[in-house]
Scaffold this motif. Structure first.
Motif, mmCIF file in Angstrom:
data_model
loop_
_atom_site.group_PDB
_atom_site.id
_atom_site.type_symbol
_atom_site.label_atom_id
_atom_site.label_comp_id
_atom_site.label_asym_id
_atom_site.label_seq_id
_atom_site.Cartn_x
_atom_site.Cartn_y
_atom_site.Cartn_z
ATOM 1 N N HIS A 13 21.769 1.605 -6.354
ATOM 2 C CA HIS A 13 21.582 0.219 -6.779
ATOM 3 C C HIS A 13 20.746 0.101 -8.052
ATOM 4 O O HIS A 13 20.603 -0.998 -8.583
ATOM 5 C CB HIS A 13 20.929 -0.586 -5.658
ATOM 6 N N GLY A 14 20.158 1.212 -8.493
ATOM 7 C CA GLY A 14 19.304 1.158 -9.677
ATOM 8 C C GLY A 14 18.110 0.256 -9.463
ATOM 9 O O GLY A 14 17.711 -0.489 -10.351
ATOM 10 N N ALA A 15 17.528 0.346 -8.252
ATOM 11 C CA ALA A 15 16.440 -0.550 -7.875
ATOM 12 C C ALA A 15 15.456 0.182 -6.971
ATOM 13 O O ALA A 15 15.780 1.223 -6.400
ATOM 14 C CB ALA A 15 17.021 -1.763 -7.140
ATOM 15 N N PRO A 16 14.267 -0.383 -6.813
ATOM 16 C CA PRO A 16 13.314 0.204 -5.875
ATOM 17 C C PRO A 16 13.876 0.181 -4.451
ATOM 18 O O PRO A 16 14.645 -0.715 -4.086
ATOM 19 C CB PRO A 16 12.101 -0.721 -5.974
ATOM 20 N N ALA A 17 13.482 1.160 -3.655
ATOM 21 C CA ALA A 17 13.901 1.237 -2.254
ATOM 22 C C ALA A 17 12.764 0.698 -1.387
ATOM 23 O O ALA A 17 11.796 1.402 -1.093
ATOM 24 C CB ALA A 17 14.243 2.672 -1.870
ATOM 25 N N ALA A 18 12.867 -0.568 -1.015
ATOM 26 C CA ALA A 18 11.849 -1.214 -0.188
ATOM 27 C C ALA A 18 12.095 -0.906 1.292
ATOM 28 O O ALA A 18 13.235 -0.794 1.725
ATOM 29 C CB ALA A 18 11.876 -2.716 -0.413
ATOM 30 N N GLY A 19 11.012 -0.757 2.037
ATOM 31 C CA GLY A 19 11.114 -0.587 3.484
ATOM 32 C C GLY A 19 11.366 0.833 3.956
ATOM 33 O O GLY A 19 11.729 1.043 5.109
ATOM 34 N N VAL A 20 11.173 1.829 3.108
ATOM 35 C CA VAL A 20 11.331 3.225 3.526
ATOM 36 C C VAL A 20 10.030 3.678 4.195
ATOM 37 O O VAL A 20 8.952 3.599 3.591
ATOM 38 C CB VAL A 20 11.644 4.158 2.337
ATOM 39 N N THR A 21 10.119 4.145 5.427
ATOM 40 C CA THR A 21 8.950 4.674 6.115
ATOM 41 C C THR A 21 8.661 6.076 5.606
ATOM 42 O O THR A 21 9.557 6.918 5.538
ATOM 43 C CB THR A 21 9.172 4.699 7.645
ATOM 44 N N VAL A 22 7.403 6.315 5.250
ATOM 45 C CA VAL A 22 6.962 7.605 4.714
ATOM 46 C C VAL A 22 5.788 8.082 5.564
ATOM 47 O O VAL A 22 4.849 7.320 5.808
ATOM 48 C CB VAL A 22 6.522 7.478 3.242
ATOM 49 N N THR A 23 5.867 9.333 6.008
ATOM 50 C CA THR A 23 4.817 9.899 6.847
ATOM 51 C C THR A 23 4.289 11.172 6.198
ATOM 52 O O THR A 23 5.069 12.013 5.752
ATOM 53 C CB THR A 23 5.356 10.207 8.256
ATOM 54 N N LEU A 24 2.976 11.306 6.161
ATOM 55 C CA LEU A 24 2.306 12.481 5.609
ATOM 56 C C LEU A 24 1.859 13.385 6.741
ATOM 57 O O LEU A 24 1.240 12.926 7.710
ATOM 58 C CB LEU A 24 1.089 12.048 4.786
ATOM 59 N N PHE A 25 2.165 14.685 6.609
ATOM 60 C CA PHE A 25 1.757 15.694 7.584
ATOM 61 C C PHE A 25 0.990 16.797 6.872
ATOM 62 O O PHE A 25 1.302 17.127 5.721
ATOM 63 C CB PHE A 25 2.984 16.340 8.248
ATOM 64 N N ASP A 26 0.028 17.396 7.575
ATOM 65 C CA ASP A 26 -0.558 18.614 7.034
ATOM 66 C C ASP A 26 0.388 19.772 7.349
ATOM 67 O O ASP A 26 1.422 19.586 7.998
ATOM 68 C CB ASP A 26 -1.975 18.847 7.563
ATOM 69 N N TRP A 27 0.042 20.965 6.889
ATOM 70 C CA TRP A 27 0.951 22.102 7.030
ATOM 71 C C TRP A 27 1.182 22.489 8.490
ATOM 72 O O TRP A 27 2.223 23.013 8.853
ATOM 73 C CB TRP A 27 0.439 23.287 6.227
ATOM 74 N N ALA A 28 0.208 22.190 9.357
ATOM 75 C CA ALA A 28 0.339 22.499 10.780
ATOM 76 C C ALA A 28 1.223 21.489 11.511
ATOM 77 O O ALA A 28 1.553 21.681 12.671
ATOM 78 C CB ALA A 28 -1.046 22.544 11.430
ATOM 79 N N GLY A 29 1.594 20.411 10.834
ATOM 80 C CA GLY A 29 2.469 19.404 11.441
ATOM 81 C C GLY A 29 1.747 18.204 12.016
ATOM 82 O O GLY A 29 2.364 17.352 12.662
ATOM 83 N N THR A 30 0.456 18.096 11.779
ATOM 84 C CA THR A 30 -0.319 16.951 12.262
ATOM 85 C C THR A 30 -0.085 15.753 11.352
ATOM 86 O O THR A 30 -0.216 15.863 10.126
ATOM 87 C CB THR A 30 -1.819 17.294 12.277
ATOM 88 N N ALA A 50 -7.427 16.646 0.801
ATOM 89 C CA ALA A 50 -8.176 17.780 0.270
ATOM 90 C C ALA A 50 -7.184 18.828 -0.219
ATOM 91 O O ALA A 50 -5.975 18.717 0.016
ATOM 92 C CB ALA A 50 -9.065 18.362 1.367
ATOM 93 N N ALA A 51 -7.670 19.858 -0.873
ATOM 94 C CA ALA A 51 -6.809 20.953 -1.309
ATOM 95 C C ALA A 51 -6.085 21.541 -0.094
ATOM 96 O O ALA A 51 -6.663 21.678 0.982
ATOM 97 C CB ALA A 51 -7.631 22.028 -2.011
ATOM 98 N N GLY A 52 -4.799 21.837 -0.265
ATOM 99 C CA GLY A 52 -4.002 22.398 0.823
ATOM 100 C C GLY A 52 -2.541 22.066 0.640
ATOM 101 O O GLY A 52 -2.139 21.466 -0.356
ATOM 102 N N ASP A 53 -1.751 22.457 1.631
ATOM 103 C CA ASP A 53 -0.310 22.222 1.610
ATOM 104 C C ASP A 53 0.034 21.088 2.564
ATOM 105 O O ASP A 53 -0.509 21.012 3.675
ATOM 106 C CB ASP A 53 0.441 23.492 2.016
ATOM 107 N N TYR A 54 0.970 20.240 2.148
ATOM 108 C CA TYR A 54 1.325 19.034 2.892
ATOM 109 C C TYR A 54 2.833 18.827 2.873
ATOM 110 O O TYR A 54 3.553 19.434 2.079
ATOM 111 C CB TYR A 54 0.647 17.803 2.272
ATOM 112 N N ARG A 55 3.280 17.901 3.722
ATOM 113 C CA ARG A 55 4.676 17.471 3.738
ATOM 114 C C ARG A 55 4.720 15.947 3.794
ATOM 115 O O ARG A 55 3.983 15.323 4.550
ATOM 116 C CB ARG A 55 5.405 18.027 4.967
ATOM 117 N N LEU A 56 5.610 15.382 3.003
ATOM 118 C CA LEU A 56 5.933 13.958 3.091
ATOM 119 C C LEU A 56 7.329 13.840 3.676
ATOM 120 O O LEU A 56 8.266 14.484 3.179
ATOM 121 C CB LEU A 56 5.926 13.304 1.702
ATOM 122 N N ARG A 57 7.471 13.054 4.727
ATOM 123 C CA ARG A 57 8.789 12.825 5.329
ATOM 124 C C ARG A 57 9.204 11.377 5.068
ATOM 125 O O ARG A 57 8.494 10.433 5.418
ATOM 126 C CB ARG A 57 8.769 13.098 6.824
#
Length: 105
Positions: A13-30, A50-57
């Protein structure tokens, strides 16, 4: 500590995607934080990290289902490393059958 934000753009659509749920996890999955993109497709202050590895879902399946669009990816997960104190911005360019990302500013 570093700040973290994200921005999701709908390439179809060439537009912002409103309403997308985004969750942040640390590397252990918390789960550390969760939010939903605003009308401009942004979450301006998702978390302090803090410094480290993360995941955004990103719940891309929920976003496209709400629009009545069939999509191949039910979610997009982006792994990234925080290496120093600064602002980290993780954009996602999204379509039903492809996506891309980069380290933003």
């Amino acid at each position: 500590m570093s700040s973290l934000s994200t921005h999701v753009l709908d390439a179809v659509h060439g537009a912002p995607a409103a309403g997308v749920t985004v969750t942040l996890f640390d590397w252990a999955g918390t789960e550390l934080a969760s939010g939903s993109t605003d009308a401009d497709g942004r979450i301006g202050a998702l978390a302090e990290v803090a410094a480290g590895d993360y995941r955004l879902r990103f719940d891309t399946g929920g976003y496209f289902t709400a629009q009545g669009v069939d999509a191949f990816y039910p979610e997009v997960t982006i792994a990234f490393a925080v290496t120093g104190e600064r602002h980290y911005h993780v954009p996602l360019l999204l379509s039903p059958f492809a996506y891309s990302t980069y380290r933003g500013s």
